[in-house]
Scaffold this motif. Sequence first.
Motif, PDB file in Angstrom:
ATOM      1  N   ASP A   1      34.623  34.317  33.324  1.00 44.57           N
ATOM      2  CA  ASP A   1      33.592  36.257  32.479  1.00 44.57           C
ATOM      3  C   ASP A   1      33.933  36.752  33.542  1.00 44.57           C
ATOM      4  N   VAL A   2      33.123  36.802  34.847  1.00 43.79           N
ATOM      5  CA  VAL A   2      33.406  37.668  36.004  1.00 43.79           C
ATOM      6  C   VAL A   2      34.279  38.375  36.192  1.00 43.79           C
ATOM      7  N   ARG A   3      35.532  36.680  36.730  1.00 40.70           N
ATOM      8  CA  ARG A   3      36.644  37.711  37.129  1.00 40.70           C
ATOM      9  C   ARG A   3      37.136  38.451  36.456  1.00 40.70           C
ATOM     10  N   GLN A   4      36.866  38.068  35.037  1.00 40.58           N
ATOM     11  CA  GLN A   4      38.090  38.730  33.780  1.00 40.58           C
ATOM     12  C   GLN A   4      37.514  40.227  33.975  1.00 40.58           C
ATOM     13  N   VAL A   5      35.619  40.565  33.631  1.00 42.13           N
ATOM     14  CA  VAL A   5      35.871  41.918  33.451  1.00 42.13           C
ATOM     15  C   VAL A   5      35.987  42.713  34.914  1.00 42.13           C
TER      16      VAL A   5
END
Length: 399
Positions: free
Chosen positions: A386-390
């Motif tokens: 999730d963090v990587r995508q943002v």
Amino acid sequence: MDPVWNLSGRRATQVAYGIGGLAKWLPRHPGRTLTLLADPAVADSEAVDQLSACAVWAGRTVERLVPDGPGTLESVTALAERLHGSDVVLAVGGGTLIDQVKLAVLMSAAPVVRERLAVRQRSGLVLLPAEAEPAIPLVTVPTTVGTGSELSGGMCLAGPHGKRLVLGNGLQPDVAVLDPVATRTLPVELLAEGVLEVFFRVAGMYVGDPRDLPSEDAFALTLVERLTALGAELAAVRDADGAPGDALRLEIAKLSGVSHGPWFNLGRDPCACKGWYLANELSTGLGLRKMTAAAALLAPLWRRIAEGDARWGSARRLRRLWQTVTSAHRPALPADPVEGVTALLDAWRIERGTDASEERTELIARATTRAWGDGLPTLGALTLADVRQVLAEATGQRA
């Protein structure tokens, strides 16, 4: 029951509008000296000269210091030793300088604080013992806007793995002096970023917790409405190639600090503003100003909230917040929050360009998850993916 992170008997910071308020406060406190610590950028400023003259008028001998340490535990410890035994400490500068002085004053009276901070841990959040209280009165005079450190019980501490968020009521200053003369040296683009920083913080807390709290919500939305109007007013001044006047800068400074008031977020999840943790790591990892990182993250974050990912925040509350923004902003903004916040950043001339390779973004994503996620309450159920995508979207990559 909601978690309580820190309680103490320390009262809230008093606020004085105008440097002259210092002359009224000083005679009510014992001692003959005053230690004035000034940020190197404002050491020779009009504000420092006026504050020194005010202290002398009140019968104080003034010792001026210009700390230039990196803001690490070691440099703050050295500053604490230097301040030990001072009668009154006056900190003049931006959030970084005020943060360091707040911690140094507390450490000079409570060695347990340094012991707590010296413990190795992966969490980016450190809670100080509630019983840790300062022994030296501290007066703060902010020369920047946005962080609100002059009225908060928190600070950011630099370390080998990034900045840690340190919270404790013992970090609360005794007095904050707000005067437009103190922010006259602040470039107008940083004044605009200061408005955004308060907006980012208040909006993040409001949208990040799905619960409706009628009184607290009303306070928060009123603050957002006022911030939006001030941001638009400042943008209009810049568009006309003008300079912001004292009244406008003082109004922005007021909201910068007052946004930390407990009545805005009483009963909310204290970890609701997920974007703050990502902005902290993105700015550190790429060497950006905090608000450049925050601006790059806003649209990706709000897109996920609007699409219904409740781990980032409430879509319903985001729509309500954005209605408040659009009703207060002139010229008009798009009704869609994601499209609209991009237009808002453009209208306010906020820089949001970032440049990072996939490898660098991956390192930042892992650092973010290590410090704030993987079972810690700060990022909750959000994962590395999730963090990587943002972060990938914020840095212009395909998620």
